[in-house]
Design a protein around this motif. Structure first.
Motif, PDB file in Angstrom:
ATOM      1  N   MET A   1       0.832  -1.184   0.000  1.00 44.61           N
ATOM      2  CA  MET A   1       0.000   0.000   0.000  1.00 44.61           C
ATOM      3  C   MET A   1       0.882   1.255   0.000  1.00 44.61           C
ATOM      4  SD  MET A   1      -3.111   0.956   0.014  1.00 44.61           S
ATOM      5  CE  MET A   1      -4.047   2.374   0.336  1.00 44.61           C
ATOM      6  N   LYS A   2       1.928   1.226   0.844  1.00 42.12           N
ATOM      7  CA  LYS A   2       2.815   2.386   0.911  1.00 42.12           C
ATOM      8  C   LYS A   2       3.482   2.631  -0.434  1.00 42.12           C
ATOM      9  CE  LYS A   2       6.496   4.715   3.297  1.00 42.12           C
ATOM     10  NZ  LYS A   2       6.550   5.661   2.205  1.00 42.12           N
ATOM     11  N   GLU A   3       3.929   1.571  -1.093  1.00 41.84           N
ATOM     12  CA  GLU A   3       4.581   1.735  -2.391  1.00 41.84           C
ATOM     13  C   GLU A   3       3.610   2.263  -3.442  1.00 41.84           C
ATOM     14  OE1 GLU A   3       6.326  -2.115  -2.936  1.00 41.84           O
ATOM     15  OE2 GLU A   3       8.161  -1.514  -1.908  1.00 41.84           O
ATOM     16  N   PHE A   7       4.125   5.672  -5.504  1.00 39.70           N
ATOM     17  CA  PHE A   7       4.065   5.784  -6.966  1.00 39.70           C
ATOM     18  C   PHE A   7       3.117   6.899  -7.377  1.00 39.70           C
ATOM     19  CE2 PHE A   7       5.769   1.374  -7.666  1.00 39.70           C
ATOM     20  CZ  PHE A   7       6.776   1.739  -8.548  1.00 39.70           C
ATOM     21  N   LEU A   8       1.935   6.930  -6.775  1.00 39.53           N
ATOM     22  CA  LEU A   8       0.936   7.933  -7.151  1.00 39.53           C
ATOM     23  C   LEU A   8       1.359   9.346  -6.772  1.00 39.53           C
ATOM     24  CD1 LEU A   8      -2.314   5.980  -6.259  1.00 39.53           C
ATOM     25  CD2 LEU A   8      -1.437   6.500  -8.537  1.00 39.53           C
ATOM     26  N   ASP A   9       2.070   9.467  -5.660  1.00 37.95           N
ATOM     27  CA  ASP A   9       2.524  10.787  -5.201  1.00 37.95           C
ATOM     28  C   ASP A   9       3.916  11.138  -5.717  1.00 37.95           C
ATOM     29  OD1 ASP A   9       0.196  10.832  -3.724  1.00 37.95           O
ATOM     30  OD2 ASP A   9       1.169  10.188  -1.866  1.00 37.95           O
ATOM     31  N   ASN A  10       4.562  10.191  -6.406  1.00 35.77           N
ATOM     32  CA  ASN A  10       5.942  10.356  -6.837  1.00 35.77           C
ATOM     33  C   ASN A  10       6.805  10.773  -5.650  1.00 35.77           C
ATOM     34  OD1 ASN A  10       8.005  10.197  -8.665  1.00 35.77           O
ATOM     35  ND2 ASN A  10       7.752  12.307  -9.397  1.00 35.77           N
ATOM     36  N   SER A  11       6.706   9.988  -4.564  1.00 32.94           N
ATOM     37  CA  SER A  11       7.356  10.402  -3.320  1.00 32.94           C
ATOM     38  C   SER A  11       8.295   9.345  -2.735  1.00 32.94           C
ATOM     39  CB  SER A  11       6.280  10.766  -2.287  1.00 32.94           C
ATOM     40  OG  SER A  11       5.433   9.662  -2.045  1.00 32.94           O
ATOM     41  N   PHE A  12       8.856   8.476  -3.570  1.00 34.10           N
ATOM     42  CA  PHE A  12       9.827   7.532  -3.048  1.00 34.10           C
ATOM     43  C   PHE A  12      11.073   8.289  -2.586  1.00 34.10           C
ATOM     44  CE2 PHE A  12       7.598   4.386  -5.753  1.00 34.10           C
ATOM     45  CZ  PHE A  12       7.439   3.379  -4.811  1.00 34.10           C
ATOM     46  N   THR A  20      13.515   5.814  -9.289  1.00 33.71           N
ATOM     47  CA  THR A  20      13.738   6.240 -10.673  1.00 33.71           C
ATOM     48  C   THR A  20      12.620   5.780 -11.617  1.00 33.71           C
ATOM     49  OG1 THR A  20      15.054   4.261 -11.119  1.00 33.71           O
ATOM     50  CG2 THR A  20      16.241   6.241 -10.382  1.00 33.71           C
ATOM     51  N   ILE A  21      11.647   5.073 -11.069  1.00 33.50           N
ATOM     52  CA  ILE A  21      10.517   4.603 -11.878  1.00 33.50           C
ATOM     53  C   ILE A  21       9.367   5.579 -11.718  1.00 33.50           C
ATOM     54  CG2 ILE A  21       8.843   2.748 -12.244  1.00 33.50           C
ATOM     55  CD1 ILE A  21      10.918   0.833 -10.995  1.00 33.50           C
ATOM     56  N   PRO A  27      -1.947  11.807 -13.638  1.00 29.20           N
ATOM     57  CA  PRO A  27      -3.143  12.661 -13.695  1.00 29.20           C
ATOM     58  C   PRO A  27      -2.913  13.955 -12.926  1.00 29.20           C
ATOM     59  CG  PRO A  27      -3.487  10.855 -12.167  1.00 29.20           C
ATOM     60  CD  PRO A  27      -2.135  10.644 -12.794  1.00 29.20           C
ATOM     61  N   SER A  28      -3.631  14.989 -13.308  1.00 38.19           N
ATOM     62  CA  SER A  28      -3.484  16.265 -12.602  1.00 38.19           C
ATOM     63  C   SER A  28      -3.944  16.142 -11.155  1.00 38.19           C
ATOM     64  CB  SER A  28      -4.258  17.374 -13.320  1.00 38.19           C
ATOM     65  OG  SER A  28      -5.619  17.018 -13.431  1.00 38.19           O
ATOM     66  N   VAL A  29      -4.911  15.289 -10.903  1.00 36.45           N
ATOM     67  CA  VAL A  29      -5.351  14.994  -9.538  1.00 36.45           C
ATOM     68  C   VAL A  29      -5.184  13.491  -9.339  1.00 36.45           C
ATOM     69  CG1 VAL A  29      -7.295  15.010  -7.939  1.00 36.45           C
ATOM     70  CG2 VAL A  29      -7.033  16.870  -9.601  1.00 36.45           C
ATOM     71  N   PRO A  30      -4.317  13.091  -8.415  1.00 38.66           N
ATOM     72  CA  PRO A  30      -4.106  11.654  -8.223  1.00 38.66           C
ATOM     73  C   PRO A  30      -5.387  10.974  -7.743  1.00 38.66           C
ATOM     74  CG  PRO A  30      -2.672  12.939  -6.760  1.00 38.66           C
ATOM     75  CD  PRO A  30      -3.506  13.900  -7.532  1.00 38.66           C
TER      76      PRO A  30
END
Length: 186
Positions: A1-3, A7-12, A20-21, A27-30
């Protein structure tokens, strides 16, 4: 879930193997993440990650109160203003009268019996097939259990039961699933 959230927040974090993935398209709104579940474990995960929870009552009516209460009472972020957000998904068959609703439900109930014995792969039985079928005592016990996951009745009765669900489980939305051979018996 965290991953998935990362991914959706581009926050790794920078050194994370997935940093790097990038997920595309962005989308403009995740999308809002939800957890759909039928167990205390799924409610625990939704509460832990502070995400909305959809409870699949139509799959398992066991411990509904315990599961929904756990989510509401343990939601992470409540102290900072995050509010519980829930959907309660329930199987409903509604018709002009309770008797008519029971007739419509018969094919779905036979299908549930067939699925539980591994022979329901042809889909919902017709009304002719379900009306001509004689349930065994063991199958009648299965049907009683299936009916615990269902609301079957007239509009007045169904409305009352849906309002009871909303009040009992403190749900924001009710999702209705209706499996029937057809809506007309003819």
């Amino acid at each position: 879930m965290k991953e998935l959230k990362d991914f959706l927040d581009n926050s790794f974090p920078h050194k994370h193997p997935y940093s790097t993935i990038n997920a595309y398209p962005i989308p403009s709104v995740p999308p809002q993440l939800w957890i759909l579940g039928t167990s205390l474990e799924s409610a625990r995960l939704a509460a832990l990650y502070g995400v909305p929870y959809a409870f699949g009552h139509f799959l398992s009516a066991n411990k509904s109160s315990e599961i929904m209460n756990y989510y509401h009472n343990n939601l992470k972020g409540k102290e900072s203003g995050i509010k519980p957000k829930t959907i309660f998904a329930v199987f409903v068959i509604c018709a002009e009268t309770n008797e008519r609703a029971q007739e419509l439900a018969r094919s779905a109930l036979l299908w549930e019996v067939q699925l539980s014995t591994g022979i329901g792969d042809k889909g919902l039985p017709s009304f002719i097939e379900s009306n001509g079928y004689t349930f065994s005592r063991q199958e009648m016990e299965l049907i009683r259990n299936f009916k615990n996951k269902m609301i079957i009745g007239s509009p007045t009765e169904v409305k009352k039961k849906l309002i009871d669900i909303q009040n009992t489980y403190k749900v924001d939305e009710i999702m209705i699933l209706t499996n029937t051979f057809c809506f007309e018996i003819g």
